[in-house]
Motif scaffolding. Structure first.
Motif, PDB file in Angstrom:
ATOM      1  N   VAL A 155      38.625  45.285  36.758  1.00 25.69           N
ATOM      2  CA  VAL A 155      39.767  46.139  37.025  1.00 25.69           C
ATOM      3  C   VAL A 155      40.951  45.645  37.784  1.00 25.69           C
ATOM      4  CG1 VAL A 155      40.074  48.262  38.516  1.00 25.69           C
ATOM      5  CG2 VAL A 155      37.779  48.263  37.419  1.00 25.69           C
ATOM      6  N   LYS A 156      40.553  44.526  38.744  1.00 26.15           N
ATOM      7  CA  LYS A 156      41.479  43.937  39.605  1.00 26.15           C
ATOM      8  C   LYS A 156      42.320  43.167  38.653  1.00 26.15           C
ATOM      9  CE  LYS A 156      38.950  43.613  43.969  1.00 26.15           C
ATOM     10  NZ  LYS A 156      38.340  42.736  44.835  1.00 26.15           N
ATOM     11  N   ALA A 157      41.947  42.906  37.350  1.00 26.78           N
ATOM     12  CA  ALA A 157      42.596  41.975  36.545  1.00 26.78           C
ATOM     13  C   ALA A 157      43.627  42.964  35.830  1.00 26.78           C
ATOM     14  CB  ALA A 157      41.969  41.051  35.596  1.00 26.78           C
ATOM     15  N   ILE A 158      43.413  44.247  35.600  1.00 27.74           N
ATOM     16  CA  ILE A 158      44.453  45.095  34.912  1.00 27.74           C
ATOM     17  C   ILE A 158      45.580  45.411  35.470  1.00 27.74           C
ATOM     18  CG2 ILE A 158      44.853  47.575  34.227  1.00 27.74           C
ATOM     19  CD1 ILE A 158      41.880  47.525  33.486  1.00 27.74           C
ATOM     20  N   GLU A 159      46.860  45.066  34.861  1.00 26.49           N
ATOM     21  CA  GLU A 159      48.373  45.214  35.601  1.00 26.49           C
ATOM     22  C   GLU A 159      48.355  46.534  36.423  1.00 26.49           C
ATOM     23  OE1 GLU A 159      52.990  45.059  33.810  1.00 26.49           O
ATOM     24  OE2 GLU A 159      51.270  45.093  32.557  1.00 26.49           O
ATOM     25  N   GLY A 160      49.006  46.265  37.290  1.00 30.20           N
ATOM     26  CA  GLY A 160      49.240  47.371  38.294  1.00 30.20           C
ATOM     27  C   GLY A 160      48.236  47.621  39.493  1.00 30.20           C
ATOM     28  N   VAL A 161      47.174  46.995  39.319  1.00 30.36           N
ATOM     29  CA  VAL A 161      46.019  47.427  40.453  1.00 30.36           C
ATOM     30  C   VAL A 161      46.055  46.158  41.540  1.00 30.36           C
ATOM     31  CG1 VAL A 161      43.694  47.273  40.802  1.00 30.36           C
ATOM     32  CG2 VAL A 161      44.528  48.136  38.521  1.00 30.36           C
ATOM     33  N   LYS A 162      46.386  47.012  42.614  1.00 29.81           N
ATOM     34  CA  LYS A 162      46.303  45.993  44.094  1.00 29.81           C
ATOM     35  C   LYS A 162      45.050  45.789  44.470  1.00 29.81           C
ATOM     36  CE  LYS A 162      48.370  46.255  48.617  1.00 29.81           C
ATOM     37  NZ  LYS A 162      49.099  46.865  49.555  1.00 29.81           N
ATOM     38  N   ASN A 163      44.134  46.637  44.421  1.00 31.95           N
ATOM     39  CA  ASN A 163      42.719  46.322  44.644  1.00 31.95           C
ATOM     40  C   ASN A 163      41.793  47.390  44.071  1.00 31.95           C
ATOM     41  OD1 ASN A 163      40.733  45.271  46.190  1.00 31.95           O
ATOM     42  ND2 ASN A 163      41.051  46.003  48.432  1.00 31.95           N
ATOM     43  N   ALA A 164      40.664  47.178  44.149  1.00 36.65           N
ATOM     44  CA  ALA A 164      39.733  47.815  43.245  1.00 36.65           C
ATOM     45  C   ALA A 164      38.165  47.705  43.764  1.00 36.65           C
ATOM     46  CB  ALA A 164      39.914  47.718  41.756  1.00 36.65           C
ATOM     47  N   LEU A 185      49.584  49.086  42.715  1.00 37.16           N
ATOM     48  CA  LEU A 185      51.019  48.383  43.137  1.00 37.16           C
ATOM     49  C   LEU A 185      52.197  49.414  43.127  1.00 37.16           C
ATOM     50  CD1 LEU A 185      50.336  45.078  41.405  1.00 37.16           C
ATOM     51  CD2 LEU A 185      50.215  45.383  44.044  1.00 37.16           C
ATOM     52  N   GLU A 186      53.429  49.066  43.600  1.00 35.20           N
ATOM     53  CA  GLU A 186      54.197  49.849  43.789  1.00 35.20           C
ATOM     54  C   GLU A 186      54.909  50.012  42.232  1.00 35.20           C
ATOM     55  OE1 GLU A 186      58.705  50.589  46.076  1.00 35.20           O
ATOM     56  OE2 GLU A 186      57.144  49.310  46.772  1.00 35.20           O
ATOM     57  N   GLY A 187      55.313  51.043  41.662  1.00 32.45           N
ATOM     58  CA  GLY A 187      56.000  51.125  40.430  1.00 32.45           C
ATOM     59  C   GLY A 187      55.069  51.473  39.470  1.00 32.45           C
ATOM     60  N   TYR A 188      53.879  51.500  39.856  1.00 33.27           N
ATOM     61  CA  TYR A 188      52.792  51.859  38.560  1.00 33.27           C
ATOM     62  C   TYR A 188      52.231  53.286  38.859  1.00 33.27           C
ATOM     63  CZ  TYR A 188      52.863  47.006  37.322  1.00 33.27           C
ATOM     64  OH  TYR A 188      53.312  45.852  36.875  1.00 33.27           O
ATOM     65  N   THR A 189      51.967  54.098  38.093  1.00 37.13           N
ATOM     66  CA  THR A 189      51.457  55.243  37.734  1.00 37.13           C
ATOM     67  C   THR A 189      50.003  55.331  37.530  1.00 37.13           C
ATOM     68  OG1 THR A 189      51.902  55.762  35.360  1.00 37.13           O
ATOM     69  CG2 THR A 189      53.660  55.938  37.138  1.00 37.13           C
ATOM     70  N   PHE A 190      49.427  56.410  38.256  1.00 38.82           N
ATOM     71  CA  PHE A 190      47.794  56.353  38.057  1.00 38.82           C
ATOM     72  C   PHE A 190      47.545  56.736  36.757  1.00 38.82           C
ATOM     73  CE2 PHE A 190      43.992  58.797  38.141  1.00 38.82           C
ATOM     74  CZ  PHE A 190      43.095  58.125  38.564  1.00 38.82           C
ATOM     75  N   ASP A 191      48.223  57.406  35.942  1.00 43.39           N
ATOM     76  CA  ASP A 191      47.750  57.857  34.507  1.00 43.39           C
ATOM     77  C   ASP A 191      47.644  56.771  33.762  1.00 43.39           C
ATOM     78  OD1 ASP A 191      47.134  60.554  35.180  1.00 43.39           O
ATOM     79  OD2 ASP A 191      49.016  61.290  34.544  1.00 43.39           O
ATOM     80  N   ASP A 192      48.824  55.746  33.779  1.00 43.64           N
ATOM     81  CA  ASP A 192      48.930  54.740  33.096  1.00 43.64           C
ATOM     82  C   ASP A 192      47.846  53.481  33.178  1.00 43.64           C
ATOM     83  OD1 ASP A 192      51.061  55.706  31.543  1.00 43.64           O
ATOM     84  OD2 ASP A 192      52.632  54.717  32.672  1.00 43.64           O
ATOM     85  N   VAL A 193      47.602  53.218  34.549  1.00 41.24           N
ATOM     86  CA  VAL A 193      46.416  52.271  34.877  1.00 41.24           C
ATOM     87  C   VAL A 193      45.224  52.864  34.428  1.00 41.24           C
ATOM     88  CG1 VAL A 193      45.704  51.225  37.001  1.00 41.24           C
ATOM     89  CG2 VAL A 193      47.767  51.334  36.713  1.00 41.24           C
ATOM     90  N   ALA A 194      45.097  54.001  34.833  1.00 38.53           N
ATOM     91  CA  ALA A 194      43.712  54.668  34.335  1.00 38.53           C
ATOM     92  C   ALA A 194      43.129  54.540  32.601  1.00 38.53           C
ATOM     93  CB  ALA A 194      43.503  56.149  34.933  1.00 38.53           C
ATOM     94  N   ALA A 195      44.332  54.593  32.111  1.00 35.81           N
ATOM     95  CA  ALA A 195      43.999  54.681  30.716  1.00 35.81           C
ATOM     96  C   ALA A 195      43.641  53.227  30.142  1.00 35.81           C
ATOM     97  CB  ALA A 195      45.283  55.213  29.969  1.00 35.81           C
TER      98      ALA A 195
END
Length: 296
Positions: A155-164, A185-195
């Motif tokens: 999860v931490k390796a996925i773009e937009g994740v600051k910590n997990a 991280l700033e600039g990323y949306t929850f729905d996009d990262v969750a997908a």
């Protein structure tokens, strides 16, 4: 004395250091990590970004890096004659990794033991023994509840994740639920990262729930567990049932098994192996006769 280098210094790397320090037949010759991480205050050992910068060449490198980096990292050491131990945990690709590292190990006259630790690793040995007891039947591996280090790293390796943090919940019969907590991280949306998380191979086959958290650290507990259950047939006798379970500190157990396999690696012919191919007695420090008299 077996000379050991640690590659990477996260939770497992720190536990490997402690396990080696507690082993009478081993000594640490240094830690290898990326250049930007060289100044870690908790490390009193030599810290370098290249194994060739160590004053002493290690016999074994224990790889405490993410699974997806293992193939390339291991080959660097194996071709230089340094044996490797890794905790690669992408089950479906373990045979392919073994075959790839077998070529590098034989080229360098070294040994690779792949997919070592909690699971795959120790549990793999238990599953194998269960099938010796009852060749016909079914075995179910139920993890948790607890933190999955491999899934958390993924999860931490996925773009937009600051910590997990990824928690595994057993539902029985080898089925699991994943509870994933992320700080973005700033600039990323929850729905996009969750997908992206749900599409990742670590999660796409399991029921996965993702939660947004601003502070992950208070949720972390590295305790974990497993229950292995088999019901099968011995000869023509049905209803043979076996169960193995444990509750563990995940990094500590993984590290301890990796250190034991570092010892075993130097007793094998050059090539790559999994834990189920290694005699368990080779993982123990001390005299073989004493172990046989005490354990058999």
């Amino acid at each position: 004395m077996i000379k050991v280098a640690i590659v990477g210094f996260g939770n497992i790397g720190k536990s490997v250091m402690e396990a080696v320090e507690a082993s009478k037949d081993m000594e640490l010759c240094g830690v290898i990590m990326r250049t930007q991480s060289l100044n870690k205050p908790q490390i009193t050992l030599p810290v370098v970004d290249d194994v060739n910068k160590l004053a002493v060449k290690p016999d074994v490198a224990i790889l405490c890096t993410p699974s997806r980096s293992i193939p390339e990292v291991a080959e660097v050491f194996l071709t230089q004659g340094i044996s490797t131990i890794d905790s690669y945990d992408i089950h479906k690709d373990i045979w392919e990794l073994r075959e790839r590292l077998d070529i590098a190990a034989k080229k360098g006259g070294s040994t690779a033991i792949v997919s070592v630790g909690f699971d795959p690793g120790g549990d793999s040995v238990i599953r194998t023994l269960f099938e010796v007891f009852a060749p016909q039947g079914q075995t179910f591996t139920n993890f948790g509840p607890g933190m999955s280090m491999g899934h958390t790293v993924a999860v931490k390796a996925i773009e937009g994740v600051k910590n997990a943090l990824s928690i595994t919940i057993p539902l029985g019969t080898g089925v699991h639920r994943r509870l994933v907590y992320i700080d973005l991280l700033e600039g990323y949306t929850f729905d996009d990262v969750a997908a992206k998380i749900k599409a990742d191979p670590y999660f796409c086959n399991d029921e996965t729930h993702i939660y947004l958290e601003k502070d992950i650290d208070p949720l972390i507990d590295v305790g974990h567990g497993v229950s292995l259950v088999r019901k099968g047939v011995s000869g023509k006798a049905h209803n043979q049932q076996f169960e193995f379970s444990m509750k563990i500190n995940n990094p500590a157990l993984t590290a301890q098994v990796m250190v034991a396999c570092a010892r075993a690696a130097l007793k094998q012919n050059p090539g790559a192996y999994t834990m189920i191919e290694i005699p368990v007695i080779d993982m123990l420090d001390g005299n073989k006769e004493d172990h046989i008299r005490r354990l058999v």
